[in-house]
Motif scaffolding. Structure first.
Motif, short mmCIF file in Angstrom:
data_model
loop_
_atom_site.label_atom_id
_atom_site.label_comp_id
_atom_site.label_asym_id
_atom_site.label_seq_id
_atom_site.Cartn_x
_atom_site.Cartn_y
_atom_site.Cartn_z
N LEU A 96 7.68 -1.98 1.72
CA LEU A 96 6.71 -0.90 1.96
C LEU A 96 7.38 0.47 1.84
O LEU A 96 6.84 1.39 1.24
CB LEU A 96 6.09 -1.06 3.34
N HIS A 97 8.54 0.58 2.43
CA HIS A 97 9.26 1.86 2.43
C HIS A 97 9.74 2.22 1.02
O HIS A 97 9.53 3.35 0.56
CB HIS A 97 10.45 1.78 3.38
N ASP A 98 10.36 1.27 0.33
CA ASP A 98 10.95 1.56 -0.98
C ASP A 98 9.89 1.88 -2.03
O ASP A 98 10.05 2.82 -2.82
CB ASP A 98 11.80 0.38 -1.44
N VAL A 99 8.83 1.07 -2.06
CA VAL A 99 7.81 1.26 -3.09
C VAL A 99 7.15 2.63 -2.96
O VAL A 99 6.88 3.31 -3.94
CB VAL A 99 6.76 0.14 -3.03
N SER A 100 6.89 3.04 -1.73
CA SER A 100 6.18 4.31 -1.51
C SER A 100 7.03 5.51 -1.91
O SER A 100 6.50 6.60 -2.13
CB SER A 100 5.77 4.44 -0.04
N ARG A 101 8.34 5.33 -2.03
CA ARG A 101 9.23 6.45 -2.35
C ARG A 101 9.51 6.57 -3.85
O ARG A 101 10.25 7.47 -4.27
CB ARG A 101 10.56 6.27 -1.60
N SER A 102 8.93 5.70 -4.66
CA SER A 102 9.18 5.72 -6.10
C SER A 102 7.97 6.31 -6.84
O SER A 102 6.91 5.68 -6.89
CB SER A 102 9.45 4.30 -6.62
N TRP A 106 4.42 4.49 -7.85
CA TRP A 106 3.11 5.04 -7.48
C TRP A 106 2.19 5.06 -8.68
O TRP A 106 1.02 4.68 -8.60
CB TRP A 106 3.26 6.46 -6.92
N ARG A 107 2.70 5.48 -9.84
CA ARG A 107 1.87 5.54 -11.03
C ARG A 107 1.42 4.15 -11.47
O ARG A 107 0.26 3.96 -11.88
CB ARG A 107 2.62 6.24 -12.17
N ILE A 108 2.32 3.17 -11.36
CA ILE A 108 1.95 1.80 -11.74
C ILE A 108 0.85 1.28 -10.83
O ILE A 108 -0.13 0.67 -11.28
CB ILE A 108 3.18 0.87 -11.68
N PHE A 109 0.98 1.53 -9.51
CA PHE A 109 -0.07 1.11 -8.57
C PHE A 109 -1.39 1.80 -8.92
O PHE A 109 -2.45 1.17 -8.91
CB PHE A 109 0.33 1.45 -7.14
N LEU A 175 -2.91 1.09 -1.31
CA LEU A 175 -4.22 1.56 -1.74
C LEU A 175 -4.71 2.69 -0.86
O LEU A 175 -5.36 3.63 -1.34
CB LEU A 175 -5.22 0.40 -1.71
N ALA A 176 -4.40 2.63 0.43
CA ALA A 176 -4.82 3.67 1.35
C ALA A 176 -4.12 5.00 1.07
O ALA A 176 -4.59 6.06 1.50
CB ALA A 176 -4.55 3.24 2.79
N ARG A 177 -3.00 4.94 0.34
CA ARG A 177 -2.22 6.14 0.08
C ARG A 177 -2.38 6.67 -1.34
O ARG A 177 -1.80 7.68 -1.70
CB ARG A 177 -0.74 5.87 0.37
N LEU A 178 -3.15 5.99 -2.16
CA LEU A 178 -3.25 6.40 -3.55
C LEU A 178 -4.03 7.69 -3.75
O LEU A 178 -4.00 8.27 -4.84
CB LEU A 178 -3.91 5.29 -4.38
N SER A 179 -4.73 8.14 -2.71
CA SER A 179 -5.47 9.39 -2.85
C SER A 179 -4.53 10.60 -2.84
O SER A 179 -4.92 11.70 -3.21
CB SER A 179 -6.48 9.54 -1.71
N SER A 180 -3.29 10.39 -2.41
CA SER A 180 -2.32 11.48 -2.41
C SER A 180 -1.39 11.32 -3.60
O SER A 180 -1.15 10.22 -4.08
CB SER A 180 -1.49 11.48 -1.12
N SER A 181 -0.87 12.43 -4.10
CA SER A 181 0.03 12.38 -5.25
C SER A 181 1.20 13.35 -5.02
O SER A 181 0.98 14.55 -4.88
CB SER A 181 -0.71 12.76 -6.53
N PRO A 182 2.43 12.88 -4.93
CA PRO A 182 2.79 11.48 -5.03
C PRO A 182 2.36 10.69 -3.80
O PRO A 182 1.95 11.26 -2.82
CB PRO A 182 4.34 11.52 -5.13
N MET A 183 2.48 9.39 -3.90
CA MET A 183 2.05 8.53 -2.81
C MET A 183 2.72 8.92 -1.50
O MET A 183 3.92 9.20 -1.46
CB MET A 183 2.39 7.07 -3.12
N ALA A 184 1.93 8.97 -0.42
CA ALA A 184 2.48 9.31 0.88
C ALA A 184 3.55 8.31 1.27
O ALA A 184 3.37 7.10 1.16
CB ALA A 184 1.36 9.32 1.93
N ASP A 185 4.68 8.80 1.70
CA ASP A 185 5.83 7.96 2.04
C ASP A 185 5.53 7.11 3.27
O ASP A 185 4.93 7.58 4.24
CB ASP A 185 7.03 8.86 2.32
N VAL A 186 5.93 5.84 3.20
CA VAL A 186 5.86 4.96 4.37
C VAL A 186 7.23 5.00 5.02
O VAL A 186 8.21 4.47 4.49
CB VAL A 186 5.51 3.51 3.97
N GLN A 187 7.34 5.67 6.16
CA GLN A 187 8.61 5.81 6.84
C GLN A 187 9.09 4.47 7.38
O GLN A 187 8.31 3.54 7.58
CB GLN A 187 8.48 6.82 7.99
N HIS A 188 10.41 4.38 7.64
CA HIS A 188 11.00 3.12 8.10
C HIS A 188 10.34 2.62 9.36
O HIS A 188 10.02 1.42 9.48
CB HIS A 188 12.51 3.31 8.34
N ASP A 189 10.12 3.50 10.35
CA ASP A 189 9.54 3.03 11.60
C ASP A 189 8.10 2.58 11.42
O ASP A 189 7.66 1.59 12.01
CB ASP A 189 9.64 4.12 12.68
#
Length: 215
Positions: A96-102, A106-109, A175-189
């Motif tokens: 979750l953390h790694d994918v959201s930071r790329s 994000w574009r592929i999703f 999917l919940a974060r795709l409305s933001s660009s780039p995708m909102a980061d999912v922090q480690h915690d």
């Protein structure tokens, strides 16, 4: 010869970069090769020199970037037979953390989940997505059965439902974060809390219980 090959590769990469941009903005079905050529500053003929059609172009984009679900399936498949839940928690949270930071991921999703619309059921990308999802489900079922046998999860856990719930949650976070660009980061915690929440549901929710016990 080396210069020619390097130039061809540079042109190919420009086309792929432009196609990513157009597919995110307009979707695969609505995008045209003329738009992609203009964005890449090449001719349509240059595109056909590398790709037979739009479907092949999209397949090349996926091949270059990879599908996050494929990487996740491989990590889940490495689950040890002991302390299964700790492994799943780590793999799920890290993914979750790694994918959201790329940005590329994000574009592929964005393309696959929101913009991708092709009617051809034999499209290579569609088939690859389905194959990767099946591999993830298989890896998850094996891991969850290990956890049940090890006493980490209830013996009457509905493994099929639990593995499907995992995939729904994993996809839903992005999917919940795709409305933001780039995708909102999912922090480690946050990623850790989401992963723990899924595991807690498997342990305690009656909805995850089945009639047959895992042997």
């Amino acid at each position: 010869m080396k210069r020619t090959k390097a130039a061809a590769q540079e042109t190919r990469n420009r086309i792929l970069d432009a196609a990513e941009q157009i597919f995110v903005a307009r979707g695969v079905a609505a995008a045209t090769l003329s738009e992609i050529a203009d964005t890449a500053s090449v001719t349509r003929g240059a595109i056909y020199g590398h790709f037979a059609n739009k479907s092949e172009l999209f397949a090349a984009i996926i091949e270059r970037a990879g599908l996050p679900v494929e990487s996740l399936a491989k990590q889940v498949a490495k689950v040890p037979e002991t302390d299964v839940l700790a492994h799943l928690h780590k793999v799920f949270a890290q993914s979750l953390h790694d994918v959201s930071r790329s940005p590329r991921t994000w574009r592929i999703f964005a393309i696959v989940f929101r913009k991708y619309a092709m009617a051809d059921e034999s499209c290579p990308v569609l088939m690859r997505c389905r194959r990767a999802a099946d591999e993830l489900q298989t890896s998850l079922r094996i891991a969850l059965r290990h956890a049940v046998r090890g006493g980490q999860l209830p013996r009457d856990l509905d493994v099929e439902f639990a593995s499907s719930l995992f995939v729904v949650l994993w996809n839903g976070v992005f999917l919940a974060r795709l409305s933001s660009s780039p995708m909102a980061d999912v922090q480690h915690d946050e990623a850790g809390r989401i992963a723990q929440g899924w595991l807690d549901v498997l342990r305690h929710s009656p909805a995850c219980r089945g009639k047959e016990q895992v042997r």
